[in-house]
Scaffold this motif. Structure first.
Motif, PDB file in Angstrom:
ATOM      1  N   THR A 211       0.867  -1.161   0.000  1.00 34.71           N
ATOM      2  CA  THR A 211       0.000   0.000   0.000  1.00 34.71           C
ATOM      3  C   THR A 211       0.910   1.218   0.000  1.00 34.71           C
ATOM      4  O   THR A 211       1.791   1.333   0.841  1.00 34.71           O
ATOM      5  N   ILE A 212       0.712   2.086  -0.987  1.00 36.50           N
ATOM      6  CA  ILE A 212       1.604   3.233  -1.120  1.00 36.50           C
ATOM      7  C   ILE A 212       0.873   4.495  -0.677  1.00 36.50           C
ATOM      8  O   ILE A 212      -0.238   4.778  -1.137  1.00 36.50           O
ATOM      9  N   LEU A 213       1.471   5.213   0.248  1.00 34.49           N
ATOM     10  CA  LEU A 213       0.900   6.460   0.736  1.00 34.49           C
ATOM     11  C   LEU A 213       1.699   7.621   0.173  1.00 34.49           C
ATOM     12  O   LEU A 213       2.920   7.532   0.035  1.00 34.49           O
ATOM     13  N   ARG A 214       0.989   8.688  -0.139  1.00 34.20           N
ATOM     14  CA  ARG A 214       1.685   9.903  -0.519  1.00 34.20           C
ATOM     15  C   ARG A 214       0.905  11.082   0.035  1.00 34.20           C
ATOM     16  O   ARG A 214      -0.293  11.194  -0.192  1.00 34.20           O
ATOM     17  N   ALA A 215       1.598  11.935   0.799  1.00 39.25           N
ATOM     18  CA  ALA A 215       0.993  13.127   1.411  1.00 39.25           C
ATOM     19  C   ALA A 215      -0.306  12.775   2.146  1.00 39.25           C
ATOM     20  O   ALA A 215      -1.301  13.468   2.036  1.00 39.25           O
ATOM     21  N   GLY A 216      -0.263  11.662   2.891  1.00 41.55           N
ATOM     22  CA  GLY A 216      -1.404  11.302   3.725  1.00 41.55           C
ATOM     23  C   GLY A 216      -2.491  10.532   3.003  1.00 41.55           C
ATOM     24  O   GLY A 216      -3.420  10.027   3.634  1.00 41.55           O
ATOM     25  N   LYS A 217      -2.416  10.452   1.684  1.00 47.64           N
ATOM     26  CA  LYS A 217      -3.460   9.763   0.931  1.00 47.64           C
ATOM     27  C   LYS A 217      -2.949   8.426   0.419  1.00 47.64           C
ATOM     28  O   LYS A 217      -1.779   8.288   0.080  1.00 47.64           O
ATOM     29  N   HIS A 220      -2.039   4.009  -4.059  1.00 52.61           N
ATOM     30  CA  HIS A 220      -2.004   2.797  -4.856  1.00 52.61           C
ATOM     31  C   HIS A 220      -1.888   1.577  -3.947  1.00 52.61           C
ATOM     32  O   HIS A 220      -1.221   1.619  -2.934  1.00 52.61           O
ATOM     33  N   THR A 221      -2.572   0.514  -4.319  1.00 49.67           N
ATOM     34  CA  THR A 221      -2.328  -0.764  -3.673  1.00 49.67           C
ATOM     35  C   THR A 221      -1.950  -1.730  -4.781  1.00 49.67           C
ATOM     36  O   THR A 221      -2.655  -1.813  -5.789  1.00 49.67           O
ATOM     37  N   CYS A 222      -0.831  -2.424  -4.627  1.00 54.22           N
ATOM     38  CA  CYS A 222      -0.383  -3.242  -5.749  1.00 54.22           C
ATOM     39  C   CYS A 222       0.318  -4.499  -5.246  1.00 54.22           C
ATOM     40  O   CYS A 222       0.575  -4.653  -4.057  1.00 54.22           O
ATOM     41  N   ASP A 223       0.611  -5.361  -6.164  1.00 52.27           N
ATOM     42  CA  ASP A 223       1.417  -6.537  -5.862  1.00 52.27           C
ATOM     43  C   ASP A 223       2.864  -6.171  -6.209  1.00 52.27           C
ATOM     44  O   ASP A 223       3.182  -5.964  -7.377  1.00 52.27           O
ATOM     45  N   PRO A 224       3.719  -6.072  -5.214  1.00 54.57           N
ATOM     46  CA  PRO A 224       5.077  -5.576  -5.490  1.00 54.57           C
ATOM     47  C   PRO A 224       5.835  -6.460  -6.474  1.00 54.57           C
ATOM     48  O   PRO A 224       6.767  -5.998  -7.120  1.00 54.57           O
ATOM     49  N   ARG A 225       5.431  -7.706  -6.591  1.00 52.03           N
ATOM     50  CA  ARG A 225       6.162  -8.588  -7.514  1.00 52.03           C
ATOM     51  C   ARG A 225       5.854  -8.253  -8.967  1.00 52.03           C
ATOM     52  O   ARG A 225       6.604  -8.619  -9.854  1.00 52.03           O
ATOM     53  N   GLN A 226       4.700  -7.589  -9.182  1.00 52.56           N
ATOM     54  CA  GLN A 226       4.334  -7.193 -10.538  1.00 52.56           C
ATOM     55  C   GLN A 226       4.939  -5.841 -10.913  1.00 52.56           C
ATOM     56  O   GLN A 226       4.777  -5.397 -12.029  1.00 52.56           O
ATOM     57  N   GLU A 227       5.558  -5.188  -9.952  1.00 56.01           N
ATOM     58  CA  GLU A 227       6.066  -3.841 -10.198  1.00 56.01           C
ATOM     59  C   GLU A 227       7.596  -3.877 -10.248  1.00 56.01           C
ATOM     60  O   GLU A 227       8.220  -4.835  -9.801  1.00 56.01           O
ATOM     61  N   THR A 228       8.160  -2.788 -10.767  1.00 58.27           N
ATOM     62  CA  THR A 228       9.605  -2.643 -10.652  1.00 58.27           C
ATOM     63  C   THR A 228       9.867  -1.660  -9.512  1.00 58.27           C
ATOM     64  O   THR A 228       8.973  -0.920  -9.092  1.00 58.27           O
ATOM     65  N   SER A 229      11.103  -1.690  -9.004  1.00 59.75           N
ATOM     66  CA  SER A 229      11.456  -0.760  -7.942  1.00 59.75           C
ATOM     67  C   SER A 229      11.188   0.660  -8.402  1.00 59.75           C
ATOM     68  O   SER A 229      10.684   1.504  -7.679  1.00 59.75           O
ATOM     69  N   ARG A 230      11.490   0.902  -9.672  1.00 57.82           N
ATOM     70  CA  ARG A 230      11.346   2.239 -10.204  1.00 57.82           C
ATOM     71  C   ARG A 230       9.891   2.671 -10.263  1.00 57.82           C
ATOM     72  O   ARG A 230       9.538   3.781  -9.864  1.00 57.82           O
ATOM     73  N   SER A 231       9.022   1.748 -10.694  1.00 56.90           N
ATOM     74  CA  SER A 231       7.621   2.138 -10.816  1.00 56.90           C
ATOM     75  C   SER A 231       7.029   2.418  -9.428  1.00 56.90           C
ATOM     76  O   SER A 231       6.228   3.339  -9.266  1.00 56.90           O
ATOM     77  N   MET A 232       7.446   1.640  -8.425  1.00 50.47           N
ATOM     78  CA  MET A 232       6.923   1.899  -7.075  1.00 50.47           C
ATOM     79  C   MET A 232       7.474   3.218  -6.537  1.00 50.47           C
ATOM     80  O   MET A 232       6.757   3.989  -5.895  1.00 50.47           O
ATOM     81  N   ALA A 233       8.764   3.477  -6.774  1.00 55.47           N
ATOM     82  CA  ALA A 233       9.360   4.725  -6.302  1.00 55.47           C
ATOM     83  C   ALA A 233       8.651   5.910  -6.923  1.00 55.47           C
ATOM     84  O   ALA A 233       8.397   6.919  -6.270  1.00 55.47           O
TER      85      ALA A 233
END
Lengths: 514, 367
Positions: A211-217, A220-233
Motif C-alpha cells: 500500500t503506497i501512501l503519498r501526502a497522507g493519501k 495505490h495498492t499493488c502486488d510488489p512482484r508485478q512492479e519494478t522498484s522504479r515504478s513503485m518509487a
C-alpha cells in the motif's frame, strides 16, 4: 482479490489531522491473515501516524478500524497488545545494562514467573531459529541481536498482526535474510505482518501486497512482484525519478584526504573508538565506508570533522597539509567539511531558523562576520541560495529548522556544505530516513561535487547507496577499517561478512564464526 | 480524562510571552487566597504589594533604585542561562564585587579624582568575575556541577562580609558598629536627579541591558551562547568549544553581578555593612526567567520584582504582613511561571470522547 477472506485488520476512511497538516486523509485498506503487507511512502507521507493509530498510540479523528470484522477503538498500546497486535519499533527501547531476559520481562504487561518466561522464550527462539543467550547483557549485543530481543518480546504475546517499522535499516545483508526467514515463517503460521519500509527491493522480495501512501493519501495498492522498484518509487514520490548522471571512467586526481593510523580515545561507555584507521581519497573520488551502526562510525566522523582532534598532526592530512590536531574551524577554513548522521541537534539546531543554521558552519567561508557581528542579510542570502539550489521545501530562510521534514532538513544541511565548495566532504548517513526524491537529489549533488574535483567520504549503513555512488569502499567493524576495494570488484557476500566482523585474511585468527 | 496535553509541532511564541503575565495573575490570585485564609486582608495585601508602588508616583524612584541591580544581574544571568550554564551564585558574585569595590574606596579614602569611581567599577567587575571563575574552573576541569559550587560560594561570601566589617575594615570612628567608614565623596555614586535617591546606576542598568541585547542578537558571541544552550553537539560541530563557552558565560554573569554590587555599595549604601547582602542575586534568577532570558525583557521583569520589594515593605507597615511576604510572592511567581512553561511546548486539548462514550452506552444498554 478473494472477497471471501475476511480481513484481519481493516481500515476505513482513517483521517488524522495535525495543526496545519492532514497526516492521513481517509485511508482505507485491509490486511488478510498470513499476509505480509508493505506500507510504503516517503518521509512525512503518514506511515508512522497510521501505524501509531493501529497500535493505539494515537486516535484517529475519523474513520473506523475493524479487527477480525469487529469495529474496535484501540485506546492505548496495551489494548492493542490485548487484541493481538505487536510492534517492533525502529528505535529499540532496551536497557543496555540489563540482560536479555530482564529486558523481555520488563517489556511484557503481565507478571510471569522468571522460570516460565525463560522456558517460553527458549521455545520461541527454537521455533524461529532466533539464537540469543537470555543471560547476556544487552550492551554486548549487536544491533541485529538487539532487534531479535524486540521480536521475541513481540512474539511472546502470540500476535495476530506484527508491525515492523523499518526493521532492516541497521542490519547486515545476512541478518536481513535471517529476519525475512522469521517473518515468512510467521506469515505461514497465519500471523499478518505490516511491514514499513522504503527499501523497494526488500518489499519485492518479501511482501504480498504493498500500500503506497503519498501526502497522507492512499495512492495505490499493488502486488510488489508485478512492479519494478522504479515504478513503485515513482508512485511513492508522484513524479518521475531522475537517473544518477555520472561518468564512471573519469580520471581521479591526486590524494586530497589522507588518513593514516588514526585512533581515537573512548569518550564514554557507549563510544566505539576507531583504531589505526588509514585510507586515502583522491580528487574526484567517492570513498564509501560501510558498516553496521555502532562500529566506530561516529568516532570516525568526529575525528575527521575535528570535533575530537587527534594527538598526531599527521593522522589527518588535507591536500598535503597535516591537520590532525587542528580544530573544527581550522579544518573548515582549509576546506574539510563534515555532515554528521544526526541532523537535528548536531548538523543543525532545530530551534533556529535556516538562516541562523547557515551561520553554524558557513560563517567564515561565506564571509558572514564583520568585526564580530553576524551579517544577517548575508546569512539569509546564503540560506536562500541553498533552499533554491537544492529545492528545499521551506517557507524561506526564516523557517524554523525543526519544522522541516527530515529529508528537507538533510537537503538543506547537505546544500549548506556543498555550496561552500569543500575540497573534502565527509558525510555520514546522507540519506538516512530521507524519501526517495530527496535521496536522489542528494546523491546527484554528491556525484556532481566529486566531478568538480572534491574528495568525498560517505559513511553509510545502506550498502545499495554505497555500491551505487562510490568508486572505492571499505568496511568498518569494531573501530577497524578493512582494506579499500574498488567498487567494481566488490563481492557483496564478502562485504556482509566484513560488516559482521569476519575479517578474512587479516584477522582470521581472532574472528569468531557466526 | 476529558483533557489531554498534546505536544505542539513548534513552541508557541504567543504562550512564550503570555505565560509570564498569566503567572503574575495567578500569583496575585493565589496570594490573596492564601493570606486571606491565614487571617490577613488578602486583597489589600495584594493591592499593597503589586498596585500601590505603581500608582504612587512617589514610589517610582524606589522602584528605579531597586530595579537597577536586578536588571544588571538579571541580564548577566540571562546570558549564562541561555548557554545552559546555571550560575545560581550571582548573589555571591554581587557581594564580592561590592567588597572589591569597597577595597578600592577604602584604599583611596580621602583622595579626590574622577578616576576613583571607574577604578571601583573595574575592581567590582573583576571581583565578580574572579568569584565566578571558581565554579568555571571546577566545572571545566573536574566537571563539578556549577549549581552547587556557585550556590555554596554565596554563603562563603556572606561570611567574608561579616569578617571584614568586624575586623580589618571596621570603621575606626564607628563606635564599635560592624561597618566600614563612609566612602569619601569621590567614591560615592552621585545622584542623577537632585532631590531624589535615583543614582547613576539606573541609566547604567538600562545601558547594560541594551548593549547585551545588541551583542546577544547580532554578534558571534551571542550566537555561540545560544547554540551551546540549544544544541551542545551542534555547537561543537560549529567549532565552539564547550569549555570556553562555560568560562565566558560565568565570567559575563559574574562580572555583571560584580558591577551591580559595586554600584550598590557606592550608591545607596556608601559603605559596607553586614546588611549588604539583600538577595538581589537570587531575585535576579526569577527576573531572568520571567524575562524569558531576553535582555530587554529583563528590564520589565526587574521592575515587576522591584514592585514586590517596595510593595512588601509597604504591606508590612500598613497591612501588617510579615516581611517574608514579598519573598513568598516572588517564589509563587517563579513557581507559576515554570509550571506555565509546559504550555509553550504543549497544549491542552479536549479529547473527543464520542466513540468511547458510544461504546460505553452500548455496553450499559446490553445487560
Amino acid at each position: 482479490m478473494n472477497c471471501d477472506t475476511p480481513f484481519r485488520l481493516e481500515l476505513t476512511g482513517i483521517t488524522k489531522r495535525f495543526p496545519g497538516v492532514l497526516a492521513n486523509d481517509s485511508v482505507s485498506f485491509g490486511v488478510k491473515p498470513g499476509e505480509i503487507h508493505a506500507l510504503l511512502g516517503e518521509n512525512g507521507a503518514g506511515k508512522s501516524t497510521l501505524v501509531k493509530m493501529i497500535y493505539g498510540i494515537m486516535q484517529p479523528d475519523a474513520g473506523e478500524i475493524r479487527w477480525n470484522g469487529e469495529p474496535v477503538t484501540i485506546t492505548n498500546p496495551n489494548a492493542a497488545r490485548r487484541l493481538g497486535i505487536g510492534m517492533v519499533f525502529q528505535h529499540f527501547s532496551l536497557f543496555e545494562a540489563l540482560s536479555v531476559l530482564e529486558n523481555i520481562a520488563l517489556g511484557i504487561d503481565s507478571k510471569v514467573p522468571s522460570r516460565e518466561l525463560r522456558a517460553r522464550i527458549s521455545a520461541i527462539m527454537d521455533e524461529y531459529g532466533l539464537t540469543l543467550d537470555p543471560n547476556r547483557t544487552v550492551e554486548t549485543l549487536s544491533v541485529g541481536e538487539r532487534q531479535r530481543i524486540e521480536i521475541v518480546r513481540a512474539l511472546l504475546l502470540e500476535p495476530k498482526l506484527l508491525i515492523m517499522d523499518e526493521p532492516t535499516s541497521v542490519l547486515t545483508p545476512q541478518e536481513v535474510e535471517q529476519l525475512f526467514g522469521v517473518l515468512r515463517q510467521l506469515a505461514a503460521q497465519g500471523c499478518s505482518i505490516l511491514y514499513i519500509s522504503h527499501k523497494l527491493h526488500e518489499i519485492q522480495a518479501l511482501c504480498d501486497t504493498a500500500t503506497i501512501l503519498r501526502a497522507g493519501k492512499l495512492v495505490h495498492t499493488c502486488d510488489p512482484r508485478q512492479e519494478t522498484s522504479r515504478s513503485m518509487a515513482e508512485k511513492m514520490i508522484g513524479a518521475g525519478l531522475r537517473d544518477l548522471t555520472r561518468s564512471r571512467d573519469r580520471a581521479l586526481g591526486e590524494p586530497r584526504l589522507v588518513v593514516s593510523k588514526l585512533s581515537t580515545v573512548q569518550a564514554d561507555h557507549f563510544d566505539v573508538p576507531v583504531r589505526h584507521v588509514s585510507f586515502a581519497v583522491r580528487a574526484g573520488e567517492i570513498f564509501g565506508i560501510a558498516g553496521v551502526a555502532g562500529n566506530g562510525q561516529n568516532a570516525l566522523l568526529e575525528a575527521l570533522s575535528g570535533e575530537t582532534p587527534a594527538s598526531e598532526a599527521g593522522a589527518v592530512a588535507v591536500d598535503g597539509k597535516p591537520m590532525g590536531t587542528a580544530d573544527v574551524s581550522a579544518r573548515r577554513s582549509k576546506g574539510l567539511s563534515a555532515v554528521p548522521e544526526e541532523r537535528n541537534g548536531h548538523a543543525a539546531v532545530g530551534d533556529f531558523t535556516l538562516a541562523d543554521n547557515a551561520v553554524l558552519t558557513a560563517r567564515d567561508r561565506i564571509d558572514m562576520v564583520t568585526l564580530g557581528l553576524i551579517g544577517r542579510d548575508k546569512a539569509e542570502a546564503f540560506a536562500g541560495k541553498v533552499i533554491e539550489t537544492f529545492g528545499v521545501k521551506a517557507q524561506g530562510p526564516g523557517a524554523i529548522a525543526g519544522s522541516l521534514s527530515g529529508g528537507n532538513l538533510q537537503k538543506f544541511v547537505m546544500g549548506r556544505e556543498i555550496l561552500q565548495r569543500p575540497s573534502v566532504l565527509v558525510v555520514s548517513q546522507p540519506t538516512w530516513g530521507v524519501d526517495a526524491g530527496a535521496a536522489a537529489a542528494i546523491h546527484q549533488a554528491l556525484v556532481d561535487l566529486a566531478q568538480a574535483g572534491s574528495a568525498i567520504v560517505i559513511i553509510s549503513q545502506d550498502l545499495d547507496e554505497l555500491l551505487a555512488l562510490c568508486d572505492t569502499m571499505a568496511v568498518i567493524n569494531g573501530g577497524r577499517l578493512s582494506r579499500a576495494m574498488p567498487v567494481a570488484e566488490v563481492d557483496v557476500e564478502e562485504v556482509g561478512l566484513l560488516m559482521g566482523g569476519i575479517h578474512g585474511e587479516t584477522e582470521a585468527s581472532d574472528a569468531v564464526p557466526a | 480524562m476529558p483533557f489531554r496535553l498534546e505536544k505542539r509541532p513548534a513552541p508557541s511564541r504567543l504562550m512564550l510571552y503570555a505565560t509570564p503575565f498569566g503567572a503574575l495573575a495567578l500569583t496575585m490570585i493565589a496570594g490573596a487566597l492564601v493570606f486571606s485564609l491565614i487571617g490577613y486582608d488578602g486583597l489589600a495585601a495584594v493591592q499593597q504589594i503589586f498596585i500601590t508602588p505603581l500608582t504612587s508616583t512617589f514610589r517610582w524612584q524606589d522602584l528605579a533604585v531597586k530595579a537597577s541591580p536586578l536588571i544588571i544581574i538579571g541580564v548577566g544571568l540571562a546570558v549564562a542561562y541561555r548557554a545552559n550554564v546555571w550560575n545560581i551564585g550571582a548573589e555571591g558574585q554581587y557581594i564580592v564585587g561590592g567588597l572589591t569595590g569597597t577595597w578600592v574606596a577604602l584604599a583611596t579614602h580621602g583622595m579626590t579624582g574622577i578616576w576613583i569611581l571607574p577604578a571601583m567599577v573595574l575592581a567590582g567587575m573583576a571581583g565578580g568575575m574572579a568569584y565566578a571563575a571558581i565554579p568555571a574552573f571546577f566545572k571545566t576541569r573536574f566537571n563539578v556541577n556549577e549549581i552547587l559550587t556557585s550556590l555554596m560560594l554565596t554563603y562563603a561570601s556572606v561570611q567574608l562580609v561579616y569578617y571584614v566589617v568586624r575586623g580589618p575594615w571596621k570603621d575606626p570612628m564607628g563606635m564599635g558598629f560592624p561597618q566600614t567608614r563612609v566612602f569619601s565623596e569621590a567614591a560615592r555614586l552621585p545622584n542623577m536627579i537632585p532631590g531624589t535617591i535615583v543614582h547613576w546606576g539606573v541609566p547604567v542598568a538600562l545601558l547594560v541591558a541594551l548593549v547585551v541585547w545588541f551583542v546577544m542578537s547580532r554578534s558571534v558571541f551571542g550566537y555561540r551562547i545560544k547554540v551551546v544552550g540549544a544544541a551542545p553537539k551542534a555547537a561543537r560541530y560549529a567549532g565552539f568549544s564547550t569549555n570556553a563557552t562555560i568560562w565566558l558565560a560565568l565570567l559575563v554573569s559574574g562580572g555583571l553581578a560584580g558591577l551591580a554590587g559595586v554600584l550598590e555599595v557606592a550608591g545607596p549604601f556608601q559603605r559596607m555593612v553586614p546588611g549588604f547582602p539583600t538577595n538581589y542575586g537570587f531575585t535576579a534568577i526569577i527576573v531572568a526567567f520571567l524575562a524569558r532570558l531576553h535582555p530587554i525583557g529583563v528590564i520589565f521583569a526587574a521592575i515587576v520584582l522591584a514592585v514586590t520589594f517596595v510593595g512588601g515593605d509597604l504591606a508590612q507597615t500598613t497591612t501588617g504582613l510579615p516581611s517574608a511576604a514579598s519573598g513568598i510572592f516572588q517564589a509563587m511567581l517563579l513557581f507559576f511561571l515554570l509550571a506555565g512553561d509546559i504550555l509553550v511546548r504543549y497544549r491542552v486539548r479536549r479529547v473527543s470522547s464520542q466513540p468511547a462514550a458510544g461504546v460505553r452506552a452500548a455496553a450499559e444498554a446490553q445487560p
